[in-house]
Every structure is written in C-alpha cells, then in structure tokens.
Scaffold this active site. Sequence first.
Site, mmCIF file in Angstrom:
data_model
loop_
_atom_site.group_PDB
_atom_site.id
_atom_site.type_symbol
_atom_site.label_atom_id
_atom_site.label_comp_id
_atom_site.label_asym_id
_atom_site.label_seq_id
_atom_site.Cartn_x
_atom_site.Cartn_y
_atom_site.Cartn_z
ATOM 1 N N SER A 64 8.743 -12.933 3.022
ATOM 2 C CA SER A 64 9.201 -13.878 4.045
ATOM 3 C C SER A 64 8.493 -13.685 5.382
ATOM 4 O O SER A 64 8.191 -14.659 6.079
ATOM 5 C CB SER A 64 10.718 -13.756 4.231
ATOM 6 O OG SER A 64 11.377 -14.128 3.037
ATOM 7 N N ASP A 156 2.630 8.319 -1.983
ATOM 8 C CA ASP A 156 2.488 6.912 -2.364
ATOM 9 C C ASP A 156 1.744 6.783 -3.691
ATOM 10 O O ASP A 156 1.459 5.675 -4.143
ATOM 11 C CB ASP A 156 1.733 6.140 -1.274
ATOM 12 C CG ASP A 156 2.494 6.151 0.044
ATOM 13 O OD1 ASP A 156 3.727 5.979 0.007
ATOM 14 O OD2 ASP A 156 1.862 6.348 1.097
ATOM 15 N N HIS A 404 17.625 -12.582 -5.175
ATOM 16 C CA HIS A 404 17.573 -11.116 -5.155
ATOM 17 C C HIS A 404 18.764 -10.474 -5.874
ATOM 18 O O HIS A 404 18.702 -9.304 -6.239
ATOM 19 C CB HIS A 404 17.520 -10.605 -3.708
ATOM 20 C CG HIS A 404 16.163 -10.683 -3.088
ATOM 21 N ND1 HIS A 404 15.028 -10.192 -3.696
ATOM 22 C CD2 HIS A 404 15.741 -11.193 -1.895
ATOM 23 C CE1 HIS A 404 13.986 -10.390 -2.912
ATOM 24 N NE2 HIS A 404 14.392 -11.012 -1.812
#
EC number: 5.4.2.12
Length: 511
Positions: A64, A156, A404
């Site tokens: 978004s 990560d 979601h």
Amino acid sequence: MTSTPKPLVLIILDGFGHSDIPEHNAIFAANKPVYDRLCATQPHGLISGSGMDVGLPDGQMGNSEVGHMNLGAGRVVYQDFTRVTKAIRDGEFFENPVLTGAVDKAVGAGKAVHILGLLSDGGVHSHQDHLVAMAKLAAQRGAEKIYLHAFLDGRDTPPRSAQSSIELLDATFAKLGKGRIASLIGRYYAMDRDNRWDRVSAAYNLIVDSAAEYTADTALAGLEAAYARDESDEFVKATRIGDAVKVEDGDAVIFMNFRADRARELSRAFVEPDFTEFARARLPKMAAYIGLTQYSAKIPAPAAFAPSSLNNVLGEYLAKNGKTQLRIAETEKYAHVTFFFSGGREEPFEGEERILIPSPKVATYDLQPEMSAPEVTDRIVEAIEQQRFDVIVVNYANGDMVGHTGVFEAAVKAVEALDTCVGRIVDALEKVGGEALITADHGNVEQMEDECTGQAHTAHTTEPVPFIYVGKRNVKVREGGVLADVAPTMLKLLGLEKPVEMTGTSILVDA
C-alpha cells in the site's frame, strides 16, 4: 467567475487485484452487478502494481505504501535497493560521480580502495550483487589494490549461509585478476544500532588496522574456523584474511549498505573528527569515505545515491494550478491516501481537505467485512453533490484488510459491500456530470488460498489491478499501464499539462 467543479474521483480499491483463476477468488465469487456493468460498458483494462513497475525488485508483490506513492507521484518511485540495482543494469552505476570520484582519487595516488558491506543476498540492508559491481567499478578505473571487508549476515539469511556469497566474491576477484577479501566479521559487530560501541570498535579496528582475534589464509577457511567455534554468520568474530591490510592515508573507503540504520555507528567512527564513543587507535586521512546512500544528514559522508525528493506530485501540482481536492479514507488507510499519496508530505496542500472516518473497532475485519465503507461513501456522495472539489481521492480498505484475514466468505462480503459503494458514487457523479477512475494499489482479495500449501493466502499478490474509466468521453485504455500513469491520466482529464517531473503517461487514449 470560475466554473463549478464537476469532480474527478479517483477510487482506490485497496488490495483488489485481477486474476483469471476463479478458484478461491473472492472477486469472482462475489455478486457485484455494478462492477460487472462498468466492465461491460466503460473503457477498462489492467495496469501493473508490482515489481520494477512500482520501483520494487522484479517479482516483488506491491504494497500500500509503495502503491500510493506511485499513484500520487506520476512517476515510478524507486526504493534504494531498486535504484542501485537499476543503475547497475543501466550502466549508470559505473558512471556515478561520487563513486568514480572516490576511486579516481585513490588510484591517482596509487592507493587502495576498501569496500565495506554486508555480504549477503538478503536484500534487506545490502545485496551482494552491489558489492560485485563496486569491485568491478574499482577495477575498471584502474585500482590495483581492492579490498573487501565482508560483514556476514545470518539474520536476513539462514544462520550458516555465507559460503556461497564468499565464493561469489572470490570468483569475482579471480576474474578481475585483482582484489581480494581482506577481513570477515559478523554483522552483530559491524552493524550494531544499539550503541554497543565495544562491538563497533571490533569492526573498526579490524578494518583500519587489521586487528583481529583470528587469522586465516582464505575467507572460506576463516568461515569454516568460525563454524568450528560454533559462531554462525551473524556472530563471526574479527578474522583477518591473508596478509594484514590497513586503511592508509589516501585510501578510499566505500560502505555498500543501502539501508541506513545499521550503517550509522561504524560510519560515525570513520568520519567524525570529535568522535568519543570509543578510543580510535588511528584515524586515517582517507581520500574519501562514501556511503552508498545517505545514512544520516548529521554524518559528514557523501552519498552515492542521495535521497530523492518528490516534487510536483499530483496534490502539489493541483494546488499550484488552483484546483481543490479532497482526500478521504477510513483509519486503516488514511495515511496512504494522505502522506504516501502526497509523496511523503504530512501537511495538506493549499485547497486540500481531508476526511478521516474511524475504522470499526472489531478484533479482525472478517467480523465486519463492510468495515466503514458505507460511512466513507456517505461523505463522498455529499462532497460530489456539493461540487466543491475538482478532485476527490478515496481509498476503500476492505479488499486488503479483509483479504489479510484469509477468511474467504468475509472477503466475498467485502467485495459485495464495495460494489454497492462504487454504485452510489457512480450514480452521484452522473447527476453532476462528473467522472471517475477506478483502480487499486496492489492485489490480495483475488487469491484467498495458497495453491501450493492449501492454506489461507493472506498476503498481497503480484497480479495486475483493474483500471476503469467512468464518464462520457470516447476513450480507450491502452496496454502496458502502471500505477505511475494514473496521475498523468487524471491531469489529462482535467485539461492540465503534466509537469516535467511526471514521467508517467496517460492510460486513456482516444478511441
């Protein structure tokens, strides 16, 4: 006397993508007579809201924030990761004046180029491809002494996954015929952000003076020894590789992390003249210390990729041209239709009004799939009837927020609620001679089950999003549109020339 505005309404259906697969597709399953009628009778098509088309890496689903930034900016807004990757692909990286200037200074004095950075394919703070490109740039510009000080990831990336990254850089240096890995240390030390200066000092002293707890003949041997000590990548202790390499006066140092937060502390140690967080044994007089991006305005180091400011976004350009605008959304997406749509600006532009409708206070939105869409629509219809605004930008949160939850039945109800709301807006516009563009920022609700696992699919998708024109003009939707083309399309409908900063082009062409 100015004519009464007949508003142009941009309707952003958040998380409302297009998929031709009917299974687990809440849009396909919903009873949506208005949407179906508009698709049958109005110019419509699909535009891209993901990947490089919105400034994200290839294949990356949209979100978004990025979606609204692109919608409002009228140009593709590249994230730092993508900006650097794109520059490497285009060749612009190898002509970057900040990078080439630093290397040329060192080469001209017969000095070394030191490359620092997280050696990883994680893509969160850095990417190993960027380090490879920097080594190539240095070699191309005549550097004979190129040293990589590699920070290992394991956070990560999987905890013990550095081998392939080290092999990639070893192969790169072998192919170049010059350069090597000079040191290894875990990101726990080199990339602290909690003022644990004892950790940072270990990295600084390793790079500047080759002061290390351990030594190894090769980087792979150094990694194996760390694993034997039960140190995963993140926690590898300072390891010198081969002969000692120090940062000497006249050398160039280039930090290749693109994310700022974990690059600041080490950078401060290198460049602050009055640094007091730990005692530096030595501060070399470097030809240059460069950050790949700006780590902080307070850190005196040039950035190869300076922050990009967005000038003449849609809201600003409308204000400059004396147009009035309304931004409206419920709480969940209010920031998107204001801050992000305005290119990261908090304050309203001149002639801009904002309406925030509270989102319902429920535990999860599958319990109230219509959310606050009816109340949002009440205010839009009122604004259309008043004819006070030239442009109205609305976000409907339902597709994304209910998507979601992963609850298919609720997602279907959300789509049906949206259909009713869009119908009310279209009816109100017809009465005053207004127009609308209907689109989305990214996909979500069109895929409610993961086809591989059979579990609920709660994430965004890479599917294209709809683009529908509602009005009387004889136009058609061209192929190949992206979110960045929406603002230029709106300006065309308003009869305004787009500003030079907007590189997008109108999605609507004469039929």
